[in-house]
Write an enzyme that holds these catalytic residues in place. Structure first.
Site, PDB file in Angstrom:
ATOM      1  N   GLU A 238      29.060  14.917  14.538  1.00  0.00           N
ATOM      2  CA  GLU A 238      29.743  14.119  15.551  1.00  0.00           C
ATOM      3  C   GLU A 238      29.849  14.913  16.836  1.00  0.00           C
ATOM      4  O   GLU A 238      29.904  16.139  16.817  1.00  0.00           O
ATOM      5  CB  GLU A 238      31.162  13.758  15.080  1.00  0.00           C
ATOM      6  CG  GLU A 238      31.180  12.771  13.954  1.00  0.00           C
ATOM      7  CD  GLU A 238      32.584  12.509  13.425  1.00  0.00           C
ATOM      8  OE1 GLU A 238      33.564  13.099  13.931  1.00  0.00           O
ATOM      9  OE2 GLU A 238      32.700  11.702  12.490  1.00  0.00           O
ATOM     10  N   LYS A 240      31.679  16.690  19.647  1.00  0.00           N
ATOM     11  CA  LYS A 240      33.001  17.293  19.753  1.00  0.00           C
ATOM     12  C   LYS A 240      33.497  17.092  21.182  1.00  0.00           C
ATOM     13  O   LYS A 240      32.931  17.643  22.122  1.00  0.00           O
ATOM     14  CB  LYS A 240      32.962  18.781  19.412  1.00  0.00           C
ATOM     15  CG  LYS A 240      34.350  19.414  19.394  1.00  0.00           C
ATOM     16  CD  LYS A 240      34.289  20.862  18.942  1.00  0.00           C
ATOM     17  CE  LYS A 240      35.663  21.423  18.635  1.00  0.00           C
ATOM     18  NZ  LYS A 240      36.569  21.481  19.780  1.00  0.00           N
ATOM     19  N   ARG A 245      43.908  15.977  20.504  1.00  0.00           N
ATOM     20  CA  ARG A 245      43.918  15.397  19.158  1.00  0.00           C
ATOM     21  C   ARG A 245      45.042  14.383  19.084  1.00  0.00           C
ATOM     22  O   ARG A 245      46.192  14.691  19.409  1.00  0.00           O
ATOM     23  CB  ARG A 245      44.132  16.503  18.129  1.00  0.00           C
ATOM     24  CG  ARG A 245      44.246  16.057  16.684  1.00  0.00           C
ATOM     25  CD  ARG A 245      42.889  15.711  16.134  1.00  0.00           C
ATOM     26  NE  ARG A 245      42.888  15.563  14.695  1.00  0.00           N
ATOM     27  CZ  ARG A 245      42.519  16.525  13.843  1.00  0.00           C
ATOM     28  NH1 ARG A 245      42.163  17.713  14.290  1.00  0.00           N
ATOM     29  NH2 ARG A 245      42.503  16.294  12.555  1.00  0.00           N
ATOM     30  N   ARG A 260      48.680  16.934  18.062  1.00  0.00           N
ATOM     31  CA  ARG A 260      48.319  17.757  16.908  1.00  0.00           C
ATOM     32  C   ARG A 260      49.463  18.650  16.480  1.00  0.00           C
ATOM     33  O   ARG A 260      49.503  19.137  15.370  1.00  0.00           O
ATOM     34  CB  ARG A 260      47.034  18.522  17.197  1.00  0.00           C
ATOM     35  CG  ARG A 260      47.187  19.912  17.732  1.00  0.00           C
ATOM     36  CD  ARG A 260      45.840  20.446  18.122  1.00  0.00           C
ATOM     37  NE  ARG A 260      45.489  21.649  17.402  1.00  0.00           N
ATOM     38  CZ  ARG A 260      44.238  22.052  17.245  1.00  0.00           C
ATOM     39  NH1 ARG A 260      43.236  21.356  17.715  1.00  0.00           N
ATOM     40  NH2 ARG A 260      43.976  23.167  16.627  1.00  0.00           N
ATOM     41  N   GLU A 290      40.087  11.761  19.399  1.00  0.00           N
ATOM     42  CA  GLU A 290      40.269  12.708  20.496  1.00  0.00           C
ATOM     43  C   GLU A 290      40.410  11.899  21.782  1.00  0.00           C
ATOM     44  O   GLU A 290      39.519  11.121  22.121  1.00  0.00           O
ATOM     45  CB  GLU A 290      39.054  13.649  20.570  1.00  0.00           C
ATOM     46  CG  GLU A 290      39.214  14.789  21.536  1.00  0.00           C
ATOM     47  CD  GLU A 290      39.954  15.991  20.941  1.00  0.00           C
ATOM     48  OE1 GLU A 290      40.548  15.873  19.848  1.00  0.00           O
ATOM     49  OE2 GLU A 290      39.958  17.046  21.600  1.00  0.00           O
ATOM     50  N   PHE A 330      37.748   9.192  15.039  1.00  0.00           N
ATOM     51  CA  PHE A 330      36.911   9.791  13.999  1.00  0.00           C
ATOM     52  C   PHE A 330      37.552   9.817  12.603  1.00  0.00           C
ATOM     53  O   PHE A 330      36.931  10.230  11.652  1.00  0.00           O
ATOM     54  CB  PHE A 330      36.443  11.195  14.391  1.00  0.00           C
ATOM     55  CG  PHE A 330      37.548  12.124  14.831  1.00  0.00           C
ATOM     56  CD1 PHE A 330      38.397  12.700  13.903  1.00  0.00           C
ATOM     57  CD2 PHE A 330      37.714  12.445  16.174  1.00  0.00           C
ATOM     58  CE1 PHE A 330      39.401  13.558  14.298  1.00  0.00           C
ATOM     59  CE2 PHE A 330      38.714  13.309  16.584  1.00  0.00           C
ATOM     60  CZ  PHE A 330      39.569  13.869  15.646  1.00  0.00           C
ATOM     61  N   ARG A 406      42.745  24.401   7.212  1.00  0.00           N
ATOM     62  CA  ARG A 406      41.453  24.799   7.760  1.00  0.00           C
ATOM     63  C   ARG A 406      40.630  25.214   6.550  1.00  0.00           C
ATOM     64  O   ARG A 406      40.649  26.360   6.141  1.00  0.00           O
ATOM     65  CB  ARG A 406      41.698  26.004   8.684  1.00  0.00           C
ATOM     66  CG  ARG A 406      40.655  26.299   9.699  1.00  0.00           C
ATOM     67  CD  ARG A 406      41.023  27.558  10.466  1.00  0.00           C
ATOM     68  NE  ARG A 406      42.149  27.352  11.397  1.00  0.00           N
ATOM     69  CZ  ARG A 406      42.020  26.777  12.586  1.00  0.00           C
ATOM     70  NH1 ARG A 406      40.863  26.365  13.001  1.00  0.00           N
ATOM     71  NH2 ARG A 406      43.073  26.638  13.370  1.00  0.00           N
ATOM     72  N   LYS A 412      32.884  23.499  13.384  1.00  0.00           N
ATOM     73  CA  LYS A 412      32.578  23.230  14.788  1.00  0.00           C
ATOM     74  C   LYS A 412      31.424  24.105  15.241  1.00  0.00           C
ATOM     75  O   LYS A 412      31.327  25.277  14.853  1.00  0.00           O
ATOM     76  CB  LYS A 412      33.807  23.410  15.670  1.00  0.00           C
ATOM     77  CG  LYS A 412      34.458  24.750  15.555  1.00  0.00           C
ATOM     78  CD  LYS A 412      35.730  24.826  16.391  1.00  0.00           C
ATOM     79  CE  LYS A 412      36.538  26.034  15.979  1.00  0.00           C
ATOM     80  NZ  LYS A 412      37.839  26.159  16.552  1.00  0.00           N
TER      81      LYS A 412
END
Ligand code: AMP
Length: 549
Positions: A238, A240, A245, A260, A290, A330, A406, A412
């Site tokens: 996708e 970025k 966020r 976020r 985003e 997303f 994470r 990314k």
């Protein structure tokens, strides 16, 4: 509950560095607390998110509470380096004893803190001081120390979320997974503890509550596109986007927008709220995307613009016209009573596609392709960069959503020499004309042993930025030595640099050559800043490429 009971626990926690011991101290304590008080007790052991009172205010309050001069408080602070201890010192030596006959309770401390938080505007400072003064003067010296620390958001008891989670599990004989699962849904350890104590089989069934934000899943950095593609059997790629966020909750006509960092920013984005109402074909859902600011031709604008909107609390209508937005969606986490967290991305994405009625340029799905073919992926990556976006996200279509984690389900990929998100941990007062501004900054990199220095950033700012940084950092000063100050680790800055060098001069072992400010990242918490592993990785990549100069 008497406040002194929790103070005893704080003191025990402060006197051990061992995590297991801390867990056990907390577990024993939680077990001893009546279930209806647990939620509050957990809040007090974890610290309050929305506190973080300025040191300046606290110094004033200490002076007023104990009838001493503020300049003396400042001196004492220089000597002890901890406003908590300063409070304790004056409390021990106070002249008059408290008039309050009743012993201070946890509920009373909480009541005053809430009252304190609800006050704003002109003329509230005096009232705020007296609300806190009442607590400081009726607490024991040790209690007063911890009240101060609670207020400034620096408990120094070494209790992080993981320890609270494990303590709840241990106290009520529940599994850590169940406790974590409930926390994933509820984002509130107080409530999780209450459920664990009263009906622990319900931990497994904890349900998402609309209007209550979930912690967002985070991405890891991949070395390059190839490595990212190879990481997953079924990847998607996708674009970025470089924005904000956004987590959207919709419950019929009611819409919430969260950042976020889980702040409620609904008021700042009435335009987005309208878009959600018109372009989502689901009664109730949680979506993520985003948000980016766009110019009148629909092109993405730098993040700074958007950041102005996020911070703005008034003149919203005007800002809305000046800085229009676009959202690139997303994620879908929840829809009409069904929790999608444990479903693979493939299904979440399919459902998201189904329920969005896109509005070109305003409310759209993120650009997304599904391929393992390197050529196609590279083409997509290059295209994303060519239209001014930041890079790509490579995601595992088979993976679930892990709130707050994470875990490598998203990778990314951005062009290298990347920037780093560092935390300002110190600074220096300027000289001459700039004596009143903090002119250079010690940058800290996140490591297992805290934020360690990795460079000094002393140039590349505008006067405005210097002023802004000084204003933000001043209340966070915890120590002063001549012109040098130590700063509480709160402000994250995105920093560009020319090169990473190994260096014995900085505790992190690395030094950035020519670091310069890209932007202040108000949207990012210190625990989301770059980590030393990122630096090691970037260093390795940089060496692999050979020196350019
Ligand atoms: P980073 O902030 O560099 O760790 O990258 C993760 C962030 O990228 C997420 O928190 C999102 O705010 C943002 N982002 C932009 N585009 C996407 C996308 N297509 N998928 C997921 N996150 C994205």
């Amino acid at each position: 509950m008497k406040y002194s009971e929790i103070v005893r626990v704080y003191d025990k926690l402060e006197h051990t560095t061992k995590k297991l011991e801390k867990r056990d101290i907390l577990a024993d304590f939680y077990k001893s607390v009546p279930p209806n008080e647990l939620s509050l007790v957990v809040k007090f052991t974890l610290g309050f998110e929305d506190l973080g009172v300025a040191n300046e205010f606290m110094k004033m309050t200490i002076a007023k509470s104990f009838g001493v001069r503020e300049s003396d408080v400042v001196k004492k602070f220089k000597e002890l380096g901890d406003l908590g201890k300063v409070t304790e010192f004056y409390s021990k030596h106070k002249r008059q004893t408290s008039l309050l006959k009743k012993e201070l309770t946890l509920e009373k401390v909480y009541k005053n803190i809430k009252e304190f938080l609800s006050m704003s505007g002109k003329g509230s400072v005096g009232k705020k001081i007296s609300i806190i003064s009442e607590l400081l003067s009726s607490a024991s010296p040790m209690g007063a120390k911890y009240i101060t620390r609670t207020l400034i958001g620096d408990m120094r008891i070494g209790v992080a979320e993981g320890i609270v989670r494990d303590a709840i599990a241990k106290a009520f004989d529940a599994s850590v997974e169940d406790v974590e699962n409930a926390y994933d849904m509820l984002t509130d350890y107080g409530e999780v503890a209450r459920i664990a104590a009263t009906n622990k089989s319900e931990l497994k069934n904890a349900k998402i509550v609309l209007g209550r934000p979930l912690r967002v899943m985070l991405a890891e950095r991949a070395k390059n596109l190839k490595e990212a593609l190879d990481a997953f059997e079924h990847p998607c790629i996708e674009t970025k986007y470089d924005g904000f966020r956004t987590q959207i909750h919709k419950d019929g006509d009611k819409v919430w927008i969260f950042s976020r960092r889980l702040e409620n920013v609904t008021k700042q984005f009435p335009d987005l709220v309208e878009l959600v109402k018109k372009h989502v074909k689901a009664k109730r859902c949680i979506l993520e995307g985003e948000t980016v600011a766009i110019d009148d031709k629909g092109r993405p604008l730098p993040f700074q613009k958007l950041s102005r909107r996020i911070q703005r609390k008034y003149d919203i209508e005007k800002m809305m016209k000046e800085i229009p937005i676009q959202i690139n969606l997303f994620e879908l986490i929840y829809i009409d009573g069904e929790n999608y967290i444990k479903k693979p991305l493939r299904e979440r994405w399919a459902m998201l596609k189904k329920i969005i009625k896109p509005l070109k340029g305003k409310f759209v799905l993120a650009e997304h392709i599904e391929t393992k073919d390197y050529k196609k992926a590279e083409e997509f990556y290059k295209w994303s960069l060519s239209v001014g976006e930041e890079g790509v996200m490579v995601k595992n279509l088979d993976a679930i959503y892990r709130p707050g984690k994470r875990v490598g389900f998203w990778l990314k990929v951005k062009p290298i020499m990347d920037t780093l998100d560092l935390v300002i941990i110190g600074a220096e007062w300027g000289t001459g004309k700039r004596a009143n501004v903090l002119g250079s900054y010690v940058l800290g990199i996140r490591t297992p042993s805290g934020f360690l220095p990795i460079g000094m950033m002393g140039s590349g700012f505008t006067d405005e930025q210097l002023k802004e940084l000084t204003e933000k950092l001043k209340p966070l000063i915890v120590e002063e030595h001549g012109r040098e100050v130590v700063i509480r680790s709160e402000i994250v800055v995105e920093v560009a640099y020319e090169e990473i060098q190994k260096s014995p001069n900085y505790e992190s072992g690395y030094a950035l050559r020519f670091p310069r400010l890209v932007r202040i990242r108000y949207d990012r918490a210190p625990n989301e800043a770059s980590v030393i592993r990122d630096v090691e990785e970037l260093y390795r990549i940089q060496r692999g490429r050979g020196k350019k100069k």
